[in-house]
Design a protein around this motif. Structure first.
Motif, PDB file in Angstrom:
ATOM      1  N   THR A 148      -5.988   4.322  -1.792  1.00  0.00           N
ATOM      2  CA  THR A 148      -7.110   3.964  -1.357  1.00  0.00           C
ATOM      3  C   THR A 148      -8.405   3.547  -2.463  1.00  0.00           C
ATOM      4  N   HIS A 164       3.480  -6.146  -1.679  1.00  0.00           N
ATOM      5  CA  HIS A 164       2.872  -4.495  -1.445  1.00  0.00           C
ATOM      6  C   HIS A 164       4.072  -4.138  -0.844  1.00  0.00           C
ATOM      7  N   GLU A 168      -0.651  -3.349   3.057  1.00  0.00           N
ATOM      8  CA  GLU A 168      -1.772  -3.863   2.570  1.00  0.00           C
ATOM      9  C   GLU A 168      -2.708  -3.378   4.200  1.00  0.00           C
ATOM     10  N   GLU A 169      -3.316  -3.063   3.787  1.00  0.00           N
ATOM     11  CA  GLU A 169      -4.910  -2.981   4.921  1.00  0.00           C
ATOM     12  C   GLU A 169      -5.933  -3.033   4.561  1.00  0.00           C
ATOM     13  N   ILE A 170      -7.040  -4.138   4.633  1.00  0.00           N
ATOM     14  CA  ILE A 170      -8.402  -3.626   4.158  1.00  0.00           C
ATOM     15  C   ILE A 170      -8.837  -4.358   5.057  1.00  0.00           C
ATOM     16  N   TRP A 189     -10.654  -7.579   9.333  1.00  0.00           N
ATOM     17  CA  TRP A 189      -9.702  -6.165   8.824  1.00  0.00           C
ATOM     18  C   TRP A 189      -8.173  -6.780   9.265  1.00  0.00           C
ATOM     19  N   ARG A 191      -4.390  -6.671   8.134  1.00  0.00           N
ATOM     20  CA  ARG A 191      -2.911  -5.837   8.331  1.00  0.00           C
ATOM     21  C   ARG A 191      -2.025  -6.515   7.668  1.00  0.00           C
ATOM     22  N   ILE A 208     -13.793  -4.477  -1.013  1.00  0.00           N
ATOM     23  CA  ILE A 208     -12.694  -4.972   0.210  1.00  0.00           C
ATOM     24  C   ILE A 208     -12.543  -3.595   0.121  1.00  0.00           C
ATOM     25  N   VAL A 210      -9.026  -0.763   0.734  1.00  0.00           N
ATOM     26  CA  VAL A 210      -8.136  -1.728   0.389  1.00  0.00           C
ATOM     27  C   VAL A 210      -7.048   0.047   1.127  1.00  0.00           C
ATOM     28  N   LYS A 211      -5.864  -0.169   1.431  1.00  0.00           N
ATOM     29  CA  LYS A 211      -5.554   0.804   1.059  1.00  0.00           C
ATOM     30  C   LYS A 211      -3.509   0.610   1.338  1.00  0.00           C
ATOM     31  N   THR A 212      -2.904   1.110   0.158  1.00  0.00           N
ATOM     32  CA  THR A 212      -1.345   0.726   0.159  1.00  0.00           C
ATOM     33  C   THR A 212      -0.698   1.801   0.185  1.00  0.00           C
TER      34      THR A 212
END
Length: 216
Positions: A148, A164, A168-170, A189, A191, A208, A210-212
């Motif tokens: 994150t 990814h 990935e989530e942004i 948002w 995903r 942004i 970001v979660k990956t």
């Protein structure tokens, strides 16, 4: 159940959504992912009116929050705009917001064994150089394959096409993020499913969240 099929790519402009009342007076939300009516996996944007409090409650499977605006509080401290914190599985608190606030909230999504208590005021943290000119990164949390961070794009920055494997989530915090699929203004948002790929850039510049690597 809402948006739980993580094989589907989603892009939701939360700024265009209406606020829905929560069980607590003066607390509202915009639902993005939801497993149960008031339980299970949840991703939401949450708004606290001024002088609003939520009943004390536990988080048996963890809580992750980024403060979008205002000041969020609980018995453990105050969290101004830009604060990122993680309350691990088994924690509890009594949240409130005398000034009012907006939050990006993820519930019950911690990986097995992730018990770290995290509190970062991102406004006080340094940025690190990214992989291309114009890109800066601020790591927030990592556990096994999950990462994150905040990513800052200077105007006109282009990144290389990439995949990814763990999804990935942004959440767009400021400016306009872009890729070959569209433009995503502040409040969007995104995903993207495991093994999705894109070619991101930002002509206007953006920041942004970001979660990956957290989707199986």
């Amino acid at each position: 159940m809402l948006n739980l099929d993580r094989t589907v790519r989603l892009a939701i402009n939360t700024a265009a959504m209406d606020w829905e009342a929560s069980p607590a007076h003066g607390v509202y939300r915009k639902k993005l992912e939801r497993e149960g009516v008031e339980s299970g996996l949840t991703t939401s944007v949450v708004k606290y009116d001024e002088n609003t409090a939520f009943a004390p409650h536990p988080h048996p499977h963890g809580e992750e929050i980024f403060v979008l605006d205002g000041v969020f509080e609980d018995e453990h401290g105050q969290y101004p705009k830009g604060s990122y914190f993680r309350n691990p599985p088994g924690s509890s608190h009594a949240p409130k917001s005398p000034q009012g606030c907006e939050l990006f909230v993820k519930l019950n999504q911690f990986q097995q064994g992730d018990t770290a208590q995290v509190h970062i005021e991102t406004a006080k943290q340094p940025w690190r150089p990214g992989l291309v000119d114009g890109l800066s990164v601020m790591p927030l949390h990592s556990f096994t394959t999950e990462h994150t961070a905040l990513v800052r794009w200077q105007p006109g920055t282009h990144f290389q096409p990439h995949v990814h494997p763990g999804g990935e989530e942004i959440f767009v915090l400021d400016g306009v993020f872009e890729d070959e699929f569209g433009q995503y203004p502040k409040g969007t948002w995104l995903r993207s499913p495991p093994y999705s790929k894109h070619n991101p850039f930002s002509e206007q510049g953006c920041i942004i969240f970001v979660k990956t690597g957290y989707m199986g």
